[in-house]
Design a protein around this motif. Structure first.
Motif, PDB file in Angstrom:
ATOM      1  N   ASP B  19       0.713  -1.335   0.181  1.00 44.18           N
ATOM      2  CA  ASP B  19       0.224  -0.116  -0.032  1.00 44.18           C
ATOM      3  C   ASP B  19       0.326   1.434  -0.265  1.00 44.18           C
ATOM      4  O   ASP B  19       1.868   2.018   0.745  1.00 44.18           O
ATOM      5  N   PHE B  21       0.442   4.045   0.631  1.00 45.29           N
ATOM      6  CA  PHE B  21       0.118   4.665   2.176  1.00 45.29           C
ATOM      7  C   PHE B  21       1.280   4.810   3.203  1.00 45.29           C
ATOM      8  O   PHE B  21       1.834   5.767   3.266  1.00 45.29           O
ATOM      9  N   PHE B  22       2.047   3.583   2.895  1.00 48.16           N
ATOM     10  CA  PHE B  22       2.593   3.086   4.486  1.00 48.16           C
ATOM     11  C   PHE B  22       4.570   3.058   3.615  1.00 48.16           C
ATOM     12  O   PHE B  22       4.336   3.427   2.304  1.00 48.16           O
ATOM     13  N   LYS B  54       8.260  -1.776  12.566  1.00 44.26           N
ATOM     14  CA  LYS B  54       7.809  -0.020  13.182  1.00 44.26           C
ATOM     15  C   LYS B  54       8.025   1.065  11.645  1.00 44.26           C
ATOM     16  O   LYS B  54       6.749   1.797  11.081  1.00 44.26           O
ATOM     17  N   LEU B  57       5.179  -0.043   9.187  1.00 45.15           N
ATOM     18  CA  LEU B  57       3.684   0.361   9.632  1.00 45.15           C
ATOM     19  C   LEU B  57       3.720   2.375   9.568  1.00 45.15           C
ATOM     20  O   LEU B  57       2.788   2.458   9.429  1.00 45.15           O
ATOM     21  N   CYS B  58       4.969   2.731   9.516  1.00 43.31           N
ATOM     22  CA  CYS B  58       4.505   4.321   9.045  1.00 43.31           C
ATOM     23  C   CYS B  58       4.466   4.896   8.062  1.00 43.31           C
ATOM     24  O   CYS B  58       4.577   3.532   7.191  1.00 43.31           O
ATOM     25  N   ARG B  59       3.742   6.202   8.142  1.00 42.56           N
ATOM     26  CA  ARG B  59       3.508   6.445   6.903  1.00 42.56           C
ATOM     27  C   ARG B  59       3.918   7.051   5.829  1.00 42.56           C
ATOM     28  O   ARG B  59       5.253   7.894   6.566  1.00 42.56           O
ATOM     29  N   ASP B  71       9.909  14.055   7.730  1.00 44.56           N
ATOM     30  CA  ASP B  71       8.770  13.360   8.116  1.00 44.56           C
ATOM     31  C   ASP B  71       9.851  12.304   7.782  1.00 44.56           C
ATOM     32  O   ASP B  71       9.505  11.395   8.845  1.00 44.56           O
ATOM     33  N   ARG B  74      11.369  12.242  11.798  1.00 47.91           N
ATOM     34  CA  ARG B  74      10.391  11.503  12.730  1.00 47.91           C
ATOM     35  C   ARG B  74      10.249   9.543  12.996  1.00 47.91           C
ATOM     36  O   ARG B  74      10.483   9.342  13.812  1.00 47.91           O
ATOM     37  N   ILE B  75       9.959   9.519  11.446  1.00 50.44           N
ATOM     38  CA  ILE B  75      10.460   8.669  11.446  1.00 50.44           C
ATOM     39  C   ILE B  75      11.686   7.690  11.668  1.00 50.44           C
ATOM     40  O   ILE B  75      11.735   6.108  12.643  1.00 50.44           O
ATOM     41  N   PHE B  78      11.640   7.901  15.588  1.00 53.35           N
ATOM     42  CA  PHE B  78      10.563   6.891  16.383  1.00 53.35           C
ATOM     43  C   PHE B  78      11.359   5.544  16.422  1.00 53.35           C
ATOM     44  O   PHE B  78      11.115   4.130  16.844  1.00 53.35           O
TER      45      PHE B  78
END
Lengths: 206, 128
Positions: B19, B21-22, B54, B57-59, B71, B74-75, B78
């Motif tokens: 997907d 999106f991910f 992890k 599953l991040c955007r 982004d 941040r990713i 995380f």
């Protein structure tokens, strides 16, 4: 046993989803997937795959469209549980439809109407009742216009009979030359199977 | 046997890998082009194989330069991976995907393949 995440945790995660935090979907999945799967485990009829699909799709939908959740209507957890249950119900219904298509010959029953049983209100019984009614409608439509000869041919097909002889006997064409018997039998089988295929793809009231 | 939580997360990772999106989608593209298994992918990002979950599953990061940089930072924070390595890998994956015209990865995912592998096989790394 997984514990559902606290409401304030989910509210904060939802806020981060709305704000576009790229890590929020991951945190949402890690926090909620397990507890949601645990909650729905008993509804999967022993198969965890549709439960996981339903749960993941609910979380995926919220991650992509965080505005689909409206805070004034309840907690995020409730929203996710409702969405996951709906997804699971749809998935199981699709699976049943696929199975029913495999059993379309001779109207094999998939379940009894729920009637007044104690479980009549459960989603599973309601779904089974609906599937049974739909199949019964199809069966009625197919069988209703058939004569005893057609039904006998269908029974032979359902029994896996391949020899021409029994069909020729049922169709009363046993006196004809062998090639003619085969042609008559083939025509009869094709006509009935075509009718069954059409009935199984049309809506029940169509 | 995987617990309910682990199985649900594996399902999520598999969907994320297919997907756009991910981030998992781009990581699958990168792994596919670079012929990387999960261990190699994790090593190239300076993180553990477990941290890949992890990441998957991040955007996916935004495409504008500032958004992408923010982004990725941040990713990386995380997941515990190296931000520069992640940025480089993602740019490479985007470019390769664009060159090919379709960035859709093959069925399955390198991360799931790693999880399905027996414990003593490569690909089930225990970094960290």
């Amino acid at each position: 046993m997984s514990t559902p995440p606290a409401n304030e945790v989910l509210r904060a995660l939802h806020k981060r989803l709305v704000e576009g935090d790229p890590t929020a979907p991951a945190e949402l999945f890690l926090a909620a997937a397990g507890p949601l799967a645990e909650l729905l485990r008993g509804r999967g009829r022993g198969d965890p795959a549709p439960v996981h699909d339903a749960v993941v799709d609910a979380l995926l939908d919220l991650s992509k469209k965080p505005h689909s959740y409206e805070p004034q209507k309840g907690e995020v957890w409730t929203f996710l549980v409702v969405a996951a249950r709906r997804n699971l119900s749809n998935l199981l219904r699709s699976q049943r439809r696929a199975r029913n298509r495999e059993f379309r010959f001779m109207g094999v029953a998939v379940g009894q109407p729920a009637g007044n049983s104690p479980q009549a209100q459960s989603g599973e019984d309601a779904d089974r009742k609906l599937a049974g009614e739909r199949l019964a409608a199809i069966t009625d439509r197919v069988m209703g216009g058939m004569n005893e000869q057609d039904l006998s041919v269908l029974r032979l097909i359902a029994d896996g009979v391949r020899d021409t002889g029994p069909y020729a006997h049922v169709l009363q064409v046993g006196d004809l030359p062998e090639a003619e018997q085969r042609r008559k039998v083939k025509n009869a089988k094709d006509r009935l199977l075509k009718r069954l295929r059409r009935a199984s793809t049309e809506p029940p009231n169509g | 046997m995987a617990s309910g939580h682990e199985s649900a997360i594996q399902t999520a990772v598999d969907k994320a890998a297919h997907d756009p999106f991910f981030l998992g989608f781009l990581l699958e593209v990168a792994a596919s082009f670079g012929r990387l298994d999960a261990t190699s992918l994790a090593t190239s990002l300076g993180c553990s194989v477990d941290a890949l979950t992890k990441l998957y599953l991040c955007r996916a990061p935004r495409e504008d330069a500032a958004g992408f940089r923010d982004d990725v930072q941040r990713i990386a924070a995380f997941s515990g991976c190296d931000a520069n390595s992640l940025a480089r890998l993602l740019r490479h994956a985007s470019a390769m995907g664009a060159l090919r015209g379709s960035a859709a990865p093959a069925p399955g995912s390198v991360l799931l393949a790693a999880r399905d592998a027996p414990p003593d096989k490569p690909g089930r790394g225990d970094h960290d």
